[in-house]
Design an enzyme around this catalytic site. Sequence first.
Site, PDB file in Angstrom:
ATOM      1  N   GLU A 225      35.896  31.955  58.062  1.00 21.32           N
ATOM      2  CA  GLU A 225      35.851  33.427  57.956  1.00 21.32           C
ATOM      3  C   GLU A 225      34.461  33.950  57.611  1.00 21.32           C
ATOM      4  O   GLU A 225      34.078  35.037  58.045  1.00 21.32           O
ATOM      5  CB  GLU A 225      36.862  33.922  56.908  1.00 21.32           C
TER       6      GLU A 225
ATOM      7  N   HIS B 204      49.519  37.229  58.816  1.00 26.26           N
ATOM      8  CA  HIS B 204      49.543  38.629  58.386  1.00 26.26           C
ATOM      9  C   HIS B 204      49.027  39.573  59.472  1.00 26.26           C
ATOM     10  O   HIS B 204      49.408  40.735  59.534  1.00 26.26           O
ATOM     11  CB  HIS B 204      48.667  38.818  57.139  1.00 26.26           C
TER      12      HIS B 204
ATOM     13  N   GLY C   7      18.621  36.131  50.403  1.00 26.06           N
ATOM     14  CA  GLY C   7      18.223  34.741  50.484  1.00 26.06           C
ATOM     15  C   GLY C   7      19.382  33.859  50.899  1.00 26.06           C
ATOM     16  O   GLY C   7      19.479  32.698  50.502  1.00 26.06           O
TER      17      GLY C   7
ATOM     18  N   GLN D 161      49.561  34.929  48.817  1.00 19.73           N
ATOM     19  CA  GLN D 161      48.290  35.572  49.189  1.00 19.73           C
ATOM     20  C   GLN D 161      48.232  37.024  48.699  1.00 19.73           C
ATOM     21  O   GLN D 161      47.716  37.896  49.403  1.00 19.73           O
ATOM     22  CB  GLN D 161      48.082  35.489  50.700  1.00 19.73           C
TER      23      GLN D 161
END
Length: 606
Positions: A59, A38, A443, A122
């Site tokens: 990612e 893309h 955290g 997607q």
Amino acid sequence: MPFPLTYPTTRSLTGGDLLAQSLKHLGVQVAFGLHGGHLDAFLMGCESVGIKLVDTRHETAAVQAAEGYAKVSRGLGVAFVTANSGFSNGVPGLASALADRSPILVITSSPPLRDSENNSLQGIIDQVVVSRPLTKFAHRVTNPEDAPRLVSLAVRTALAGAPGPVLLDFPIDVLFTPVHEKLISWGSITSPRSYAPGPHAEAVKEAITLLRSATRPVVIIGSGAQGEETTTQLLRFSNQTNIPIFDTQKCMLSPDLATKGKFYGGTAGSLAQLPAVEAPQPDLVLLLGARTGMFLAGRSGAIIPPHEKCKLIQVDIDGGEIGRTLPVDFGVISDVGQFVAAVNSQLNLDTAPAGNCERVDKDWVKKAVSIKNLPSPFDSDPETEFSGRMHPHHALKALFTTLSTQIKNPILVTDGGECALWAHGVAPILNPSAILKSTGALGFLGNGFGYALGAAVASPGTKVINVQGDGSAGFHFMELDTYARLGLDVVTIVVNNYCWGMSSNGQELVYGNLNPARPVSSLSAVTGYAAVSGGLGNRGAKIERIGEVEGAVQKVLDGQGPACIELIVDSKPVHPITESMVGKTEDPNLVVVPYYDNIPRADYKV
């Protein structure tokens, strides 16, 4: 034309080209991400204009690398993630950037506009809708010619006020469509640089009045008090007034603060140790760009005393943070650097001598700043603990001591639970130029790998020390492959105690011997992180005894590129901060709620 367009020689100028050239015009030099078809029109555009593309193995690590880059460069970090699957992996990076107020821009893509709500590849998740709660600005660009205007808007939003993440979704057809030059919407991409807001004049006068009435004032700085100019003003203020400065470990400290500051006291946690030097608590706290909450001991009063005992002035670029947790005497909505500069100017203009805070108790200040130099209570512990493995304090102290003889002012990244606490206790040995505490307000575990990557790219020539627990190492250890491919100077330290240390010890504190079960808090003693690192192109060394440290360090530092050191340590003793966070109590009327305030039992009469 606001900036000259660069036309490809073998193809048309596309939306992806215009996006890349807009980023380049705004000063973007590097972007982190993972390939997705893309995005190819954008990636080719970056290649054409010289934006360096740093590809990661995940990612999440890419977006967190953009955040690490932003922290070290004190500018904008940029990441690219492909549609839906890549975007979903990148969401944790948006969350940590929002929580830590880090300015990043994430570029993603989606199916063609004509395929909206068509169950296309997607295209199931509406990325803009999902992103909005986790960003300052999220928008889908529907025309390639709008790229300059909307990129400029996104960048300015990320950097303005309280910084934070922004996201732009460019559908694939928008990126691949040729641009009509006459229709380009340039917007404010040529606007001059804007300046941060300054404080109200009356606020400056009131702050000075309160400072001059205090005998034990302190300054606590956070991530909103960063930058060379701000540091210069802080040093001038502190050195003139004899008021000590403490930090929250959430800011990128300039080494000048410690080396040139006469009254730098280290981390704000030191203030909780004032009883150890027989000193009372502060009677005034000037909070500069530091948010109240967990990093300042919440509402316990251990660091910022109760309101009836201590005045509190809070300065923040975000007015919503003022008084969020604790009552303040007054708040100032301002850039921290501008506020401190205004206070310094007013002190010089007043009839009293410059910086005259004559009521400050200098003996108290001396005690307060001396706390950072107190010996660790663990120095007297044996080097090996109950299991025969190394004590984590001694292991890290020996390692940092050896590293400090060969590395000057590294960037230190700490990740994991208890291992990060042990590392922070001996961090001054390294004299780091910056500390990135990965866990942040969320955290979060594992983002130290991305932070280390971003830091190494932002500061080439500076060694990056990436400390992980064996728990946090499991998230993104494959990024050692990224370090090797790029030849980055990152040393990953895995503090391996065969368990989730804070989890296991927390269970023990809460349940003790009444219930010996420690569910899902164990890890494998078989996993060899140093050995795995070798397969990923890193020099590796495993250390099981203190006497092995010097030779192992020499081995991993003898050469260029990344390395990994595995420290085999005990899970004991329990770190004191784990004990304080768990809140174990012998009071039968209270129910322990780990990491938060304990609550009274239902049958307890208040």
